[in-house]
Design a protein around this motif. Sequence first.
Motif, mmCIF file in Angstrom:
data_model
loop_
_atom_site.group_PDB
_atom_site.id
_atom_site.type_symbol
_atom_site.label_atom_id
_atom_site.label_comp_id
_atom_site.label_asym_id
_atom_site.label_seq_id
_atom_site.Cartn_x
_atom_site.Cartn_y
_atom_site.Cartn_z
ATOM 1 N N GLY A 80 0.833 -1.245 -0.026
ATOM 2 C CA GLY A 80 0.128 -0.153 -0.152
ATOM 3 C C GLY A 80 0.789 1.090 0.133
ATOM 4 O O GLY A 80 2.157 1.139 -0.076
ATOM 5 N N LEU A 81 0.199 2.310 0.170
ATOM 6 C CA LEU A 81 0.713 3.705 0.117
ATOM 7 C C LEU A 81 0.586 4.450 1.477
ATOM 8 O O LEU A 81 -0.130 3.861 2.024
ATOM 9 N N ILE A 82 1.379 5.374 1.731
ATOM 10 C CA ILE A 82 1.399 6.236 2.926
ATOM 11 C C ILE A 82 1.122 7.618 2.521
ATOM 12 O O ILE A 82 2.015 8.172 1.813
ATOM 13 N N GLY A 83 0.405 8.406 3.399
ATOM 14 C CA GLY A 83 0.452 9.815 3.318
ATOM 15 C C GLY A 83 0.533 10.314 4.741
ATOM 16 O O GLY A 83 -0.365 9.840 5.559
ATOM 17 N N ASN A 84 1.499 11.199 4.967
ATOM 18 C CA ASN A 84 1.719 11.421 6.196
ATOM 19 C C ASN A 84 1.599 13.053 6.612
ATOM 20 O O ASN A 84 2.502 13.637 5.861
ATOM 21 N N MET A 85 0.936 13.681 7.524
ATOM 22 C CA MET A 85 0.691 14.869 7.732
ATOM 23 C C MET A 85 1.720 15.215 9.157
ATOM 24 O O MET A 85 1.056 14.446 10.233
ATOM 25 N N ARG A 86 2.639 15.927 9.202
ATOM 26 C CA ARG A 86 3.165 16.304 10.557
ATOM 27 C C ARG A 86 2.236 17.333 11.393
ATOM 28 O O ARG A 86 1.733 18.165 10.739
ATOM 29 N N ILE A 87 1.911 17.049 12.749
ATOM 30 C CA ILE A 87 1.174 17.926 13.410
ATOM 31 C C ILE A 87 1.981 18.765 14.065
ATOM 32 O O ILE A 87 1.958 19.888 14.452
ATOM 33 N N ASN A 88 3.065 17.858 15.149
ATOM 34 C CA ASN A 88 3.903 18.618 15.706
ATOM 35 C C ASN A 88 5.266 17.445 15.646
ATOM 36 O O ASN A 88 5.053 16.581 15.060
ATOM 37 N N GLU A 89 6.261 17.952 16.760
ATOM 38 C CA GLU A 89 7.532 17.144 16.572
ATOM 39 C C GLU A 89 7.218 15.617 17.123
ATOM 40 O O GLU A 89 7.953 14.813 16.653
ATOM 41 N N HIS A 90 6.283 15.330 17.786
ATOM 42 C CA HIS A 90 5.771 14.082 18.463
ATOM 43 C C HIS A 90 4.576 13.390 17.876
ATOM 44 O O HIS A 90 4.421 12.338 18.217
ATOM 45 N N LEU A 91 3.860 14.190 16.780
ATOM 46 C CA LEU A 91 2.619 13.769 16.400
ATOM 47 C C LEU A 91 2.322 13.627 15.025
ATOM 48 O O LEU A 91 2.573 14.837 14.442
ATOM 49 N N ASP A 92 2.124 12.683 14.239
ATOM 50 C CA ASP A 92 1.636 12.763 12.945
ATOM 51 C C ASP A 92 0.204 11.989 12.770
ATOM 52 O O ASP A 92 -0.019 11.095 13.411
ATOM 53 N N LEU A 93 -0.263 12.426 11.593
ATOM 54 C CA LEU A 93 -1.672 11.811 11.363
ATOM 55 C C LEU A 93 -1.269 11.118 9.996
ATOM 56 O O LEU A 93 -0.733 11.740 9.133
ATOM 57 N N ARG A 94 -1.593 9.950 10.056
ATOM 58 C CA ARG A 94 -1.205 9.076 8.844
ATOM 59 C C ARG A 94 -2.490 8.429 8.150
ATOM 60 O O ARG A 94 -3.288 7.802 8.597
ATOM 61 N N LEU A 95 -2.501 8.351 6.723
ATOM 62 C CA LEU A 95 -3.625 7.520 5.941
ATOM 63 C C LEU A 95 -2.555 6.493 5.379
ATOM 64 O O LEU A 95 -1.730 7.004 4.459
ATOM 65 N N GLU A 96 -3.221 5.221 5.471
ATOM 66 C CA GLU A 96 -2.290 4.213 4.825
ATOM 67 C C GLU A 96 -3.227 2.954 3.956
ATOM 68 O O GLU A 96 -3.399 2.077 4.361
#
Length: 236
Positions: A80-96
């Motif tokens: 599959g594929l990954i789209g990653n959005m950085r929220i801050n230094e320790h937190l990311d939102l990912r769609l996989e």
Amino acid sequence: MRLYLTFAFVLFGVITAHAQIFTPNDKVDNNPTFDKQRWSWGYFLGFNNYDLNFDYIKYVPSEATGKDFEVDRTIGFNVGLIGNMRINEHLDLRLEPGVAFSRINFQFYKAEPDSFREINNTYVHIPLLLKFSTTRINNFKPFVVGGLSTSINLSSNENNPDDNYNGQFRMKTNAYYYEIGFGIDLYMYYFKFTPSIRGVFGLSDEIVRDDTPNSHYTSNIDKMSTRAIFINFTFQ
């Protein structure tokens, strides 16, 4: 157990081949600005191990085996594929979004003689996850991940007019899950490599019951839901 051993073996190989990323005195940071990007993309390859969990209306085990059902799990494949959005230094939102291929060998113990089923499923699996990471240490960064997901079972047989009395085991096309897991980001010279392991736990009832009201196969099932282990290797 074999899945955990596979995960450990691959991780050991990566650590051995790129030992410098774990060396405390190593002052060279690979891809030092990688995690500063607002958006990042990648793909994953991996393995899965699907299981079925049953809740009964009334649990009456088979005299011969002590079980109503027996599930023989096999190892499948994920991509599959990954789209990653950085929220801050320790937190990311990912769609996989990805595709998972699996096979489950399934035995009814209290049904008619024709009670063995080989269930081959192809899932379009879409998880939305939150990734909680530690502070980066040299060239690696551990994390935990969790979230919700849905899947479309392309091999569900939900609309098949035949049921278990005709040799067809039917599942619902759409299902919903929660997921939790952990992994390690490894920063290489040209990309980020991430081995991870994740548990997938069904929230919805996925069985399509037989047309016969008192079916030996499905009448005693209150809920059937999927459980799975995913081991993925991500490249970004």
